[in-house]
Design an enzyme around this catalytic site. Sequence first.
Site, PDB file in Angstrom:
ATOM      1  N   PHE A  12       0.817  -1.222   0.000  1.00 14.57           N
ATOM      2  CA  PHE A  12       0.000   0.000   0.000  1.00 14.57           C
ATOM      3  C   PHE A  12       0.855   1.278   0.000  1.00 14.57           C
ATOM      4  CE2 PHE A  12      -2.109   2.756   3.448  1.00 14.57           C
ATOM      5  CZ  PHE A  12      -2.670   3.631   2.532  1.00 14.57           C
ATOM      6  N   ILE A  13       1.640   1.472   1.061  1.00 15.11           N
ATOM      7  CA  ILE A  13       2.368   2.752   1.155  1.00 15.11           C
ATOM      8  C   ILE A  13       3.521   2.779   0.156  1.00 15.11           C
ATOM      9  CG2 ILE A  13       3.513   4.391   2.685  1.00 15.11           C
ATOM     10  CD1 ILE A  13       2.142   2.982   5.050  1.00 15.11           C
ATOM     11  N   THR A 132       6.317   2.586  12.892  1.00 15.47           N
ATOM     12  CA  THR A 132       4.923   2.875  13.265  1.00 15.47           C
ATOM     13  C   THR A 132       4.829   3.541  14.635  1.00 15.47           C
ATOM     14  OG1 THR A 132       2.842   1.799  13.841  1.00 15.47           O
ATOM     15  CG2 THR A 132       4.799   0.484  14.132  1.00 15.47           C
ATOM     16  N   ASP A 133       3.734   4.261  14.851  1.00 14.64           N
ATOM     17  CA  ASP A 133       3.487   4.838  16.186  1.00 14.64           C
ATOM     18  C   ASP A 133       3.105   3.757  17.193  1.00 14.64           C
ATOM     19  OD1 ASP A 133       0.909   4.256  15.254  1.00 14.64           O
ATOM     20  OD2 ASP A 133       0.108   6.267  15.565  1.00 14.64           O
ATOM     21  N   GLU A 134       2.789   2.533  16.694  1.00 11.98           N
ATOM     22  CA  GLU A 134       2.366   1.471  17.623  1.00 11.98           C
ATOM     23  C   GLU A 134       3.497   1.041  18.557  1.00 11.98           C
ATOM     24  OE1 GLU A 134      -0.129  -1.642  16.319  1.00 11.98           O
ATOM     25  OE2 GLU A 134      -1.114  -0.419  14.814  1.00 11.98           O
ATOM     26  N   TYR A 158       2.957  -7.611  16.304  1.00 17.85           N
ATOM     27  CA  TYR A 158       3.366  -6.717  15.211  1.00 17.85           C
ATOM     28  C   TYR A 158       4.167  -5.541  15.761  1.00 17.85           C
ATOM     29  CZ  TYR A 158       2.919  -2.675  12.118  1.00 17.85           C
ATOM     30  OH  TYR A 158       3.190  -1.542  11.372  1.00 17.85           O
ATOM     31  N   LYS A 162       8.154  -4.431  15.144  1.00 15.23           N
ATOM     32  CA  LYS A 162       8.579  -3.140  14.584  1.00 15.23           C
ATOM     33  C   LYS A 162       9.506  -2.424  15.581  1.00 15.23           C
ATOM     34  CE  LYS A 162       7.361  -1.485  11.181  1.00 15.23           C
ATOM     35  NZ  LYS A 162       7.877  -1.609   9.783  1.00 15.23           N
ATOM     36  N   ASN A 187      -1.848   5.838  11.479  1.00 15.99           N
ATOM     37  CA  ASN A 187      -2.643   5.047  10.515  1.00 15.99           C
ATOM     38  C   ASN A 187      -2.767   5.736   9.163  1.00 15.99           C
ATOM     39  OD1 ASN A 187      -3.480   3.934  13.154  1.00 15.99           O
ATOM     40  ND2 ASN A 187      -4.832   2.701  11.860  1.00 15.99           N
ATOM     41  N   ASN A 188      -2.231   5.097   8.137  1.00 10.92           N
ATOM     42  CA  ASN A 188      -2.364   5.625   6.770  1.00 10.92           C
ATOM     43  C   ASN A 188      -3.664   5.152   6.146  1.00 10.92           C
ATOM     44  OD1 ASN A 188       0.840   6.022   5.204  1.00 10.92           O
ATOM     45  ND2 ASN A 188       0.460   5.992   7.378  1.00 10.92           N
ATOM     46  N   ARG A 303     -10.492  -6.907  19.530  1.00  6.64           N
ATOM     47  CA  ARG A 303      -9.137  -7.424  19.264  1.00  6.64           C
ATOM     48  C   ARG A 303      -8.443  -7.664  20.611  1.00  6.64           C
ATOM     49  NH1 ARG A 303      -5.542  -3.344  15.727  1.00  6.64           N
ATOM     50  NH2 ARG A 303      -6.411  -4.476  13.970  1.00  6.64           N
TER      51      ARG A 303
HETATM   52  P1  NAD Z   1       1.421  -3.667   3.228  1.00  7.76           P
HETATM   53  O1  NAD Z   1       1.152  -4.885   4.027  1.00  7.76           O
HETATM   54  O2  NAD Z   1       0.346  -3.077   2.396  1.00  7.76           O
HETATM   55  O3  NAD Z   1       2.670  -3.914   2.258  1.00  7.76           O
HETATM   56  C1  NAD Z   1       3.829  -4.576   2.696  1.00  7.76           C
HETATM   57  C2  NAD Z   1       4.616  -4.972   1.449  1.00  7.76           C
HETATM   58  O4  NAD Z   1       5.819  -5.626   1.887  1.00  7.76           O
HETATM   59  C3  NAD Z   1       3.879  -5.955   0.546  1.00  7.76           C
HETATM   60  O5  NAD Z   1       4.001  -5.555  -0.807  1.00  7.76           O
HETATM   61  C4  NAD Z   1       4.596  -7.278   0.778  1.00  7.76           C
HETATM   62  O6  NAD Z   1       4.596  -8.134  -0.359  1.00  7.76           O
HETATM   63  C5  NAD Z   1       6.005  -6.789   1.090  1.00  7.76           C
HETATM   64  N1  NAD Z   1       6.781  -7.757   1.891  1.00  7.76           N
HETATM   65  C6  NAD Z   1       6.356  -8.447   2.981  1.00  7.76           C
HETATM   66  N2  NAD Z   1       7.346  -9.236   3.432  1.00  7.76           N
HETATM   67  C7  NAD Z   1       8.414  -9.039   2.619  1.00  7.76           C
HETATM   68  C8  NAD Z   1       9.746  -9.541   2.580  1.00  7.76           C
HETATM   69  N3  NAD Z   1      10.167 -10.458   3.468  1.00  7.76           N
HETATM   70  N4  NAD Z   1      10.575  -9.094   1.613  1.00  7.76           N
HETATM   71  C9  NAD Z   1      10.161  -8.192   0.684  1.00  7.76           C
HETATM   72  N5  NAD Z   1       8.906  -7.689   0.674  1.00  7.76           N
HETATM   73  C10 NAD Z   1       8.048  -8.095   1.627  1.00  7.76           C
HETATM   74  O7  NAD Z   1       1.972  -2.597   4.284  1.00  7.76           O
HETATM   75  P2  NAD Z   1       1.841  -1.023   4.288  1.00  7.76           P
HETATM   76  O8  NAD Z   1       0.590  -0.647   4.974  1.00  7.76           O
HETATM   77  O9  NAD Z   1       2.141  -0.503   2.951  1.00  7.76           O
HETATM   78  O10 NAD Z   1       3.039  -0.665   5.284  1.00  7.76           O
HETATM   79  C11 NAD Z   1       4.331  -0.365   4.794  1.00  7.76           C
HETATM   80  C12 NAD Z   1       5.252  -0.088   5.971  1.00  7.76           C
HETATM   81  O11 NAD Z   1       4.728   1.002   6.725  1.00  7.76           O
HETATM   82  C13 NAD Z   1       5.379  -1.250   6.959  1.00  7.76           C
HETATM   83  O12 NAD Z   1       6.706  -1.295   7.409  1.00  7.76           O
HETATM   84  C14 NAD Z   1       4.446  -0.881   8.094  1.00  7.76           C
HETATM   85  O13 NAD Z   1       4.880  -1.448   9.317  1.00  7.76           O
HETATM   86  C15 NAD Z   1       4.589   0.625   8.093  1.00  7.76           C
HETATM   87  N6  NAD Z   1       3.440   1.362   8.606  1.00  7.76           N
HETATM   88  C16 NAD Z   1       2.198   1.213   8.026  1.00  7.76           C
HETATM   89  C17 NAD Z   1       1.136   1.984   8.486  1.00  7.76           C
HETATM   90  C18 NAD Z   1      -0.246   1.866   7.890  1.00  7.76           C
HETATM   91  O14 NAD Z   1      -1.177   2.504   8.402  1.00  7.76           O
HETATM   92  N7  NAD Z   1      -0.461   1.117   6.828  1.00  7.76           N
HETATM   93  C19 NAD Z   1       1.332   2.898   9.531  1.00  7.76           C
HETATM   94  C20 NAD Z   1       2.596   2.971  10.126  1.00  7.76           C
HETATM   95  C21 NAD Z   1       3.644   2.224   9.628  1.00  7.76           C
HETATM   96  O1  DAU Z   2      -0.846   3.049  13.869  1.00 15.12           O
HETATM   97  C1  DAU Z   2      -0.153   2.614  12.739  1.00 15.12           C
HETATM   98  C2  DAU Z   2      -0.619   1.221  12.344  1.00 15.12           C
HETATM   99  O2  DAU Z   2      -1.886   1.405  11.712  1.00 15.12           O
HETATM  100  C3  DAU Z   2       0.339   0.517  11.399  1.00 15.12           C
HETATM  101  O3  DAU Z   2       1.558   0.299  12.054  1.00 15.12           O
HETATM  102  C4  DAU Z   2      -0.238  -0.822  10.918  1.00 15.12           C
HETATM  103  O4  DAU Z   2       0.612  -1.407   9.951  1.00 15.12           O
HETATM  104  C5  DAU Z   2      -1.592  -0.546  10.282  1.00 15.12           C
HETATM  105  O5  DAU Z   2      -2.190  -1.760   9.931  1.00 15.12           O
HETATM  106  C6  DAU Z   2      -2.481   0.208  11.266  1.00 15.12           C
HETATM  107  O6  DAU Z   2      -2.769  -0.631  12.408  1.00 15.12           O
HETATM  108  P1  DAU Z   2      -4.226  -0.699  13.025  1.00 15.12           P
HETATM  109  O7  DAU Z   2      -4.370  -1.934  13.802  1.00 15.12           O
HETATM  110  O8  DAU Z   2      -4.540   0.583  13.722  1.00 15.12           O
HETATM  111  O9  DAU Z   2      -5.080  -0.751  11.639  1.00 15.12           O
HETATM  112  P2  DAU Z   2      -6.420  -1.533  11.279  1.00 15.12           P
HETATM  113  O10 DAU Z   2      -6.912  -0.956   9.997  1.00 15.12           O
HETATM  114  O11 DAU Z   2      -6.237  -3.001  11.373  1.00 15.12           O
HETATM  115  O12 DAU Z   2      -7.393  -1.080  12.439  1.00 15.12           O
HETATM  116  C7  DAU Z   2      -7.702   0.291  12.660  1.00 15.12           C
HETATM  117  C8  DAU Z   2      -8.619   0.357  13.894  1.00 15.12           C
HETATM  118  O13 DAU Z   2      -9.880  -0.234  13.529  1.00 15.12           O
HETATM  119  C9  DAU Z   2      -8.101  -0.415  15.068  1.00 15.12           C
HETATM  120  O14 DAU Z   2      -8.497   0.246  16.252  1.00 15.12           O
HETATM  121  C10 DAU Z   2      -8.847  -1.756  14.969  1.00 15.12           C
HETATM  122  C11 DAU Z   2     -10.179  -1.358  14.352  1.00 15.12           C
HETATM  123  N1  DAU Z   2     -10.801  -2.379  13.488  1.00 15.12           N
HETATM  124  C12 DAU Z   2     -10.050  -2.948  12.507  1.00 15.12           C
HETATM  125  C13 DAU Z   2     -10.593  -3.900  11.662  1.00 15.12           C
HETATM  126  C14 DAU Z   2      -9.768  -4.561  10.599  1.00 15.12           C
HETATM  127  C15 DAU Z   2     -12.136  -2.698  13.649  1.00 15.12           C
HETATM  128  O15 DAU Z   2     -12.827  -2.145  14.543  1.00 15.12           O
HETATM  129  N2  DAU Z   2     -12.677  -3.645  12.828  1.00 15.12           N
HETATM  130  C16 DAU Z   2     -11.963  -4.274  11.860  1.00 15.12           C
HETATM  131  O16 DAU Z   2     -12.530  -5.156  11.155  1.00 15.12           O
END
Ligand code: NAD
Ligand code: DAU
Length: 364
Positions: A12-13, A132-134, A158, A162, A187-188, A303
């Site tokens: 995604f990102i 991540t902020d987590e 997770y 991280k 959260n993105n 959760r």
């Molecule tokens: P995502 O799950 O959408 O994408 C992760 C990508 O990494 C995928 O394309 C997957 O194929 C690839 N990948 C997984 N394992 C791998 C490996 N061993 N080698 C090479 N590629 C591999 O994740 P995202 O939401 O795009 O997150 C990207 C980064 O940002 C992550 O490090 C995540 O921890 C961090 N992050 C995400 C969020 C969020 O809200 N999505 C917020 C804070 C931080």
């Molecule tokens: O804070 C940054 C993190 O944000 C990233 O590090 C993670 O990679 C990213 O997945 C995200 O984590 P969250 O657990 O916050 O994201 P998620 O979309 O899974 O959940 C967002 C909130 O919504 C969380 O409080 C859980 C809740 N939730 C999630 C799902 C999937 C629900 O209530 N129902 C659901 O079905």
Amino acid sequence: MKRLLVTGGAGFIGANFCHYWSAAHADDRIVVLDALTYAGNVTSIAQLIESGRVRFVRGDIGERDRVAALLREEHIDTIVNFAAESHVDRSIEDPQCFLRTNVMGTHALLEAARTTWTQPVAASSRFHHVSTDEVYGSLLPTDPAFTENTPYSPNSPYAASKAAADHIVRAYVHTYGLPCTISNCSNNYGPYQFPEKLLPLCIVNILEGRPLPIYGDGLQVRDWLHVSDHCRAIDRILSASPVGETWNIGGGSSEPNLMVVESVCRLVDEAFAGRRELAARFPRSAPALGKPSRSLICHVRDRPGHDRRYAINDGKIARLGFVTQTTLDAGLAATVRWYLDNEAWWRAVSSGEYQAWYARQYAQ
Ligand code: NAD
Ligand code: DAU
């Protein structure tokens, strides 16, 4: 001219970052390394690959020697590490691959850089690690927002994986002088997000007429960051941050999950009211059946260990000149539009594996 390795660039990102970087820095070379796990979709960057803007390499960040060879072959000077297992719920079901990729994989990538970028490392080289902020754990309602000095207190497998990776990156700066920086963002949301995460899951479920599963009371607070703002923040860090610094990135939009989901419901209903073709395209959706989308909201089992509140103090990155540009209202509206207009993308990525996960996760 930079030569970037974007790991996880089919996720995604990472995919959004490739689109952003390709437009903002047209002369730079971009190589994507991605293992294409269930969350990786090469279609998200297919246009960039076809136009020659991106070279795609399928591979694992844990393959140190192969990565080192790629760094040498492509003369990579900038690594942006997005590759990770990223879904908290999956880390609760099976933590092992989170440790393998997020901890051991990040370590292998650091080693590949350390052994390739020989001392003294060129001033232009940079390893940026996306975290991540987590890692900071959960806030009480009256606690101040996370700063870069908030002690780490990760609560899920997770978040712990991280946090471990962040510590290893930090150690490589101090021990080996590797030129790393770290960002910890909230959260993105935005285009190309895999439908397992809350917002795309709700949009897709409304269109399919499925329940919107809210964990517990839905009053958990997240700080919602549009992915385009995140990409600009990383650009700012790459161009202006001293080595060894960490940066919090937030969206300035702290809202309880339930309110964000209700906003999504309202936006979908408004889109159906304004675009008559949507009811024919999505006949099972709530608005096509004459019901408000919010009627699909249902509260489900919480959760385990669910963090109650995250919030980002973005004072430090503001001093680098970074400000968010996308409000939550505008970002959600654009995201809903994107999923309405990119049905082929989300149908293609919702594979059999995802359906099996969904059935396990939401069985009550
Ligand atoms: P995502 O799950 O959408 O994408 C992760 C990508 O990494 C995928 O394309 C997957 O194929 C690839 N990948 C997984 N394992 C791998 C490996 N061993 N080698 C090479 N590629 C591999 O994740 P995202 O939401 O795009 O997150 C990207 C980064 O940002 C992550 O490090 C995540 O921890 C961090 N992050 C995400 C969020 C969020 O809200 N999505 C917020 C804070 C931080
Ligand atoms: O804070 C940054 C993190 O944000 C990233 O590090 C993670 O990679 C990213 O997945 C995200 O984590 P969250 O657990 O916050 O994201 P998620 O979309 O899974 O959940 C967002 C909130 O919504 C969380 O409080 C859980 C809740 N939730 C999630 C799902 C999937 C629900 O209530 N129902 C659901 O079905």
